[in-house]
Design a protein around this motif. Structure first.
Motif, PDB file in Angstrom:
ATOM      1  N   GLY A  20       9.743   9.493   6.720  1.00  0.00           N
ATOM      2  CA  GLY A  20       8.469  10.189   6.630  1.00  0.00           C
ATOM      3  C   GLY A  20       7.816  10.182   5.271  1.00  0.00           C
ATOM      4  N   ALA A  21       8.402   9.487   4.276  1.00  0.00           N
ATOM      5  CA  ALA A  21       7.768   9.365   2.968  1.00  0.00           C
ATOM      6  C   ALA A  21       6.561   8.444   3.076  1.00  0.00           C
ATOM      7  N   ASP A  22       5.587   8.659   2.196  1.00  0.00           N
ATOM      8  CA  ASP A  22       4.353   7.884   2.247  1.00  0.00           C
ATOM      9  C   ASP A  22       4.173   6.956   1.055  1.00  0.00           C
ATOM     10  N   LEU A  23       4.567   7.414  -0.118  1.00  0.00           N
ATOM     11  CA  LEU A  23       4.348   6.662  -1.338  1.00  0.00           C
ATOM     12  C   LEU A  23       5.688   6.556  -2.054  1.00  0.00           C
ATOM     13  N   LEU A  24       6.142   5.346  -2.292  1.00  0.00           N
ATOM     14  CA  LEU A  24       7.488   5.104  -2.778  1.00  0.00           C
ATOM     15  C   LEU A  24       7.452   4.774  -4.265  1.00  0.00           C
ATOM     16  N   CYS A  25       7.999   5.662  -5.067  1.00  0.00           N
ATOM     17  CA  CYS A  25       8.094   5.427  -6.511  1.00  0.00           C
ATOM     18  C   CYS A  25       9.310   4.532  -6.753  1.00  0.00           C
ATOM     19  N   ILE A  26       9.073   3.306  -7.160  1.00  0.00           N
ATOM     20  CA  ILE A  26      10.177   2.356  -7.310  1.00  0.00           C
ATOM     21  C   ILE A  26      11.052   2.744  -8.499  1.00  0.00           C
ATOM     22  N   GLY A  27      10.424   3.132  -9.615  1.00  0.00           N
ATOM     23  CA  GLY A  27      11.185   3.506 -10.802  1.00  0.00           C
ATOM     24  C   GLY A  27      10.487   3.037 -12.054  1.00  0.00           C
ATOM     25  N   ALA A  28      11.224   3.031 -13.172  1.00  0.00           N
ATOM     26  CA  ALA A  28      10.639   2.671 -14.461  1.00  0.00           C
ATOM     27  C   ALA A  28      10.847   1.200 -14.809  1.00  0.00           C
ATOM     28  N   LYS A  29      11.989   0.644 -14.406  1.00  0.00           N
ATOM     29  CA  LYS A  29      12.306  -0.741 -14.764  1.00  0.00           C
ATOM     30  C   LYS A  29      11.883  -1.651 -13.618  1.00  0.00           C
ATOM     31  N   VAL A  30      10.627  -2.069 -13.664  1.00  0.00           N
ATOM     32  CA  VAL A  30      10.022  -2.795 -12.548  1.00  0.00           C
ATOM     33  C   VAL A  30       9.376  -4.076 -13.072  1.00  0.00           C
TER      34      VAL A  30
ATOM     35  N   GLY B  26       0.789  -1.224   0.000  1.00  0.00           N
ATOM     36  CA  GLY B  26       0.000   0.000   0.000  1.00  0.00           C
ATOM     37  C   GLY B  26       0.822   1.274   0.000  1.00  0.00           C
ATOM     38  N   THR B  27       2.141   1.140   0.113  1.00  0.00           N
ATOM     39  CA  THR B  27       3.022   2.317   0.070  1.00  0.00           C
ATOM     40  C   THR B  27       3.809   2.393  -1.238  1.00  0.00           C
ATOM     41  N   LEU B  28       3.525   1.529  -2.205  1.00  0.00           N
ATOM     42  CA  LEU B  28       4.388   1.409  -3.381  1.00  0.00           C
ATOM     43  C   LEU B  28       3.698   1.853  -4.671  1.00  0.00           C
TER      44      LEU B  28
ATOM     45  N   VAL C 229       4.301   2.873   8.991  1.00  0.00           N
ATOM     46  CA  VAL C 229       3.895   2.318   7.703  1.00  0.00           C
ATOM     47  C   VAL C 229       2.382   2.411   7.541  1.00  0.00           C
ATOM     48  N   GLU C 230       1.639   2.234   8.599  1.00  0.00           N
ATOM     49  CA  GLU C 230       0.184   2.408   8.539  1.00  0.00           C
ATOM     50  C   GLU C 230      -0.168   3.854   8.188  1.00  0.00           C
ATOM     51  N   GLN C 231       0.585   4.796   8.742  1.00  0.00           N
ATOM     52  CA  GLN C 231       0.370   6.203   8.427  1.00  0.00           C
ATOM     53  C   GLN C 231       0.641   6.470   6.949  1.00  0.00           C
ATOM     54  N   ALA C 232       1.742   5.915   6.439  1.00  0.00           N
ATOM     55  CA  ALA C 232       2.098   6.109   5.030  1.00  0.00           C
ATOM     56  C   ALA C 232       1.039   5.516   4.115  1.00  0.00           C
ATOM     57  N   ALA C 233       0.645   4.281   4.365  1.00  0.00           N
ATOM     58  CA  ALA C 233      -0.377   3.640   3.538  1.00  0.00           C
ATOM     59  C   ALA C 233      -1.704   4.390   3.632  1.00  0.00           C
ATOM     60  N   GLY C 234      -1.983   4.940   4.813  1.00  0.00           N
ATOM     61  CA  GLY C 234      -3.203   5.714   4.993  1.00  0.00           C
ATOM     62  C   GLY C 234      -3.202   6.980   4.156  1.00  0.00           C
ATOM     63  N   ARG C 235      -2.055   7.639   4.091  1.00  0.00           N
ATOM     64  CA  ARG C 235      -1.973   8.862   3.280  1.00  0.00           C
ATOM     65  C   ARG C 235      -2.074   8.532   1.789  1.00  0.00           C
TER      66      ARG C 235
ATOM     67  N   GLY D 150      -3.264  -5.128  -2.965  1.00  0.00           N
ATOM     68  CA  GLY D 150      -3.049  -3.939  -2.146  1.00  0.00           C
ATOM     69  C   GLY D 150      -2.045  -2.938  -2.677  1.00  0.00           C
ATOM     70  N   LEU D 151      -1.383  -3.218  -3.810  1.00  0.00           N
ATOM     71  CA  LEU D 151      -0.425  -2.262  -4.375  1.00  0.00           C
ATOM     72  C   LEU D 151      -1.104  -0.910  -4.593  1.00  0.00           C
ATOM     73  N   ALA D 152      -0.437   0.172  -4.183  1.00  0.00           N
ATOM     74  CA  ALA D 152      -1.058   1.495  -4.272  1.00  0.00           C
ATOM     75  C   ALA D 152      -1.325   1.914  -5.711  1.00  0.00           C
ATOM     76  N   GLY D 153      -0.389   1.614  -6.610  1.00  0.00           N
ATOM     77  CA  GLY D 153      -0.614   2.021  -7.986  1.00  0.00           C
ATOM     78  C   GLY D 153       0.592   1.840  -8.873  1.00  0.00           C
ATOM     79  N   HIS D 154       0.504   2.417 -10.056  1.00  0.00           N
ATOM     80  CA  HIS D 154       1.563   2.336 -11.065  1.00  0.00           C
ATOM     81  C   HIS D 154       1.848   3.718 -11.636  1.00  0.00           C
ATOM     82  N   THR D 155       3.094   3.916 -12.060  1.00  0.00           N
ATOM     83  CA  THR D 155       3.476   5.099 -12.820  1.00  0.00           C
ATOM     84  C   THR D 155       3.621   4.707 -14.284  1.00  0.00           C
ATOM     85  N   LEU D 156       3.050   5.513 -15.176  1.00  0.00           N
ATOM     86  CA  LEU D 156       3.170   5.263 -16.604  1.00  0.00           C
ATOM     87  C   LEU D 156       4.361   6.033 -17.171  1.00  0.00           C
ATOM     88  N   PHE D 157       5.104   5.379 -18.055  1.00  0.00           N
ATOM     89  CA  PHE D 157       6.242   5.987 -18.731  1.00  0.00           C
ATOM     90  C   PHE D 157       6.004   5.939 -20.237  1.00  0.00           C
TER      91      PHE D 157
END
Length: 484
Positions: free
Chosen positions: A281-291, A13-15, A317-323, A35-42
């Motif tokens: 204190g980060a909430d949502l972690l952008c892993i990168g493009a090559k995933v 939920g933080t990724l 981590v609950e706070q981060a996923a909550g945000r 539960g994955l938070a989402g994806h970034t499009l490139f």
């Protein structure tokens, strides 16, 4: 033994992950259901508009509140228009025009396009104050070098995007504009006291917080006065004490891509970087493009391990996923304005940004010479220049350091030369080639990069576009009288 399902879901939920190709693979959709938070499009995920809309619909089938992010800054950084160049000028052009209402309208138009395609988060605007002329990664992505001007346009950009129902993510906190190295390749240092940062780098972030920006992105830069030897992404003094306590930000803190060397090398890999960013204190972690699925699982496992060995507190981590979940809820509930996409607005704005020093006469059928410039990772290999807009005018492309001025003069004959480049003042061989041509031939220079103080001697005119988007290229061709 596998991961505890509840803790794995919490970590996911933080990724913000990513996937290859134009069609979301099964694993990318299945992880959303887990539960994955989402994806970034490139750019590699973008073929055409219908395909992007189908992709976002497929992702939403995995989970309706998925976060779908993209770097659509306009100007030199575009994913939707990576094959042709953006129909909008970038921030440097908008800052040069100085019309805050126009900036809001341009970003609202960008947001309307994203919303129509099912994209919910724009990893923009770039609100860094570009105080270093030789900044290799910000440059034309910045509204300028004046903190007051950058702050005003940054707030307008956020307002425009979010009026279209797309969450804005202002970047790169606490300010990437004074760097002379690229955090994709190494860890830059901004050796300045907090007092200077408050005057120079931080006013735009104060402005976007006041404007209600839903997200702020961290910078992989070292600010010794605040972060010690670490990047800001791993600094609680930056993400909590400064951003949240001092500036009152309550939205989601999104990291810049953790695969970038400014973060991954400092932490010893993407997984450890994820743990350190969460702890800071980060909430949502952008892993990168090559995933791929394996990398996502490794990062989630590292977070779960950190919960077990004390590197991370469950509450953090609950706070981060909550945000992250709150950001997703906002994107689903956002009220969109009635404004629609207006690319002609972008072309008109690009024309307003062009500046001319000198005289644009005697340009009948010139030889147009485009000087090759390497693209940054942020920009990608997006077409640029005057070529697509020229009306029967010959154009050649050369490498400045490998080109003889006499040979170009011979090719031109009695025709004038229009020399087109980006960041010409620091392009290897660029200033020397301009000088060698201008000494014996009528030359007009078109600068499509960051407008430094350098002005070459002897040229007929120096044209500044403040960017190299498709819109900027057309505007330059029109000003020169060479457009179709």
């Amino acid at each position: 033994m596998g991961l505890d399902p509840g803790l794995r879901r919490l970590a996911l939920g933080t990724l913000l992950a990513a996937y290859p190709g134009p069609v979301p693979p099964d694993w990318a959709v299945d992880l959303l259901a887990d539960g994955l938070a989402g994806h970034t499009l490139f750019g590699t995920n973008v073929h055409d508009r219908a395909q992007v809309a189908a992709s976002t619909a497929a992702l939403r089938a995995g989970r309706p509140d998925v976060l779908i992010a993209i770097d659509e800054e306009g100007g030199d950084v575009t994913r939707l228009a990576h094959a042709t160049g953006s129909p909008y000028p970038g921030n440097a052009a908008l800052g040069a025009i100085g019309d805050v209402a126009l900036t809001r309208r341009v970003y609202q138009s960008i947001g309307a396009e994203l919303a129509a395609l099912g994209i919910t988060v724009n990893l923009a605007p770039t609100v860094d104050v570009n105080t270093a002329d030789d900044n290799p990664v910000i440059g034309t992505r910045s509204f300028g070098a004046d903190p007051v001007r950058v702050a005003a346009h940054s707030a307008a950009a956020v307002t425009g995007l979010q009026a279209a129902g797309v969450a804005a993510c202002a970047k790169h906190f606490p300010g990437h504009g004074a760097t002379v190295t690229d955090s994709h390749h190494e860890l830059p240092t901004v050796d300045a006291p907090l007092s200077l940062l408050r005057q120079r780098d931080l006013p735009p972030f104060a402005a976007v917080v006041a404007a209600g920006a839903r997200a702020v992105m961290t910078a992989h830069i070292r600010v010794p006065a605040l972060t010690g030897a670490d990047p800001a992404t791993f600094s609680r003094a930056v993400l909590v004490d400064l951003l949240r306590t001092d500036y009152g930000f309550t939205g989601a803190v999104i990291t810049d891509a953790l695969e970038m060397k400014g973060a991954a090398v400092a932490a010893g890999g993407v997984g450890p970087a994820a743990v350190r960013a969460l702890a800071a204190g980060a909430d949502l972690l952008c892993i990168g493009a090559k995933v791929d699925a394996q990398l996502v699982e490794r990062v989630a496992a590292e977070i779960v391990d950190a919960l077990g060995d004390g590197r991370l507190a469950t509450a953090r981590v609950e706070q981060a996923a909550g945000r992250a979940a709150e950001l997703a809820a906002w994107t689903r509930a956002a009220v969109r304005s009635s404004a629609t996409e207006d690319t002609e607005l972008g072309y008109a704005a690009a024309r307003r940004a062009v500046r001319v020093d000198g005289v644009l006469t005697g340009l009948d059928r010139p030889l147009v010479v485009q000087l090759h410039t390497e693209s940054t990772i942020a920009e990608g290999r997006v077409p640029w220049g005057l070529g697509p807009h020229l009306d029967g005018v010959p154009e050649i492309r050369v490498i400045a350091a490998e080109t003889d001025a006499a040979r170009l003069r011979e090719l031109a004959g009695d025709r004038p030369i229009v020399l087109v480049g980006r960041h010409l003042h620091r392009l290897p061989g660029g200033p020397e080639l301009v000088a060698g041509l201008a000494a014996e031939h009528p030359v007009t220079v078109v600068e499509m990069g960051w407008p430094a103080q350098w002005r070459p001697a002897g040229v007929r005119a120096f044209v500044t576009t403040y960017g190299a988007s498709h819109a900027n290229g057309r505007a330059a061709a029109e000003v020169l009288g060479l457009a179709r």
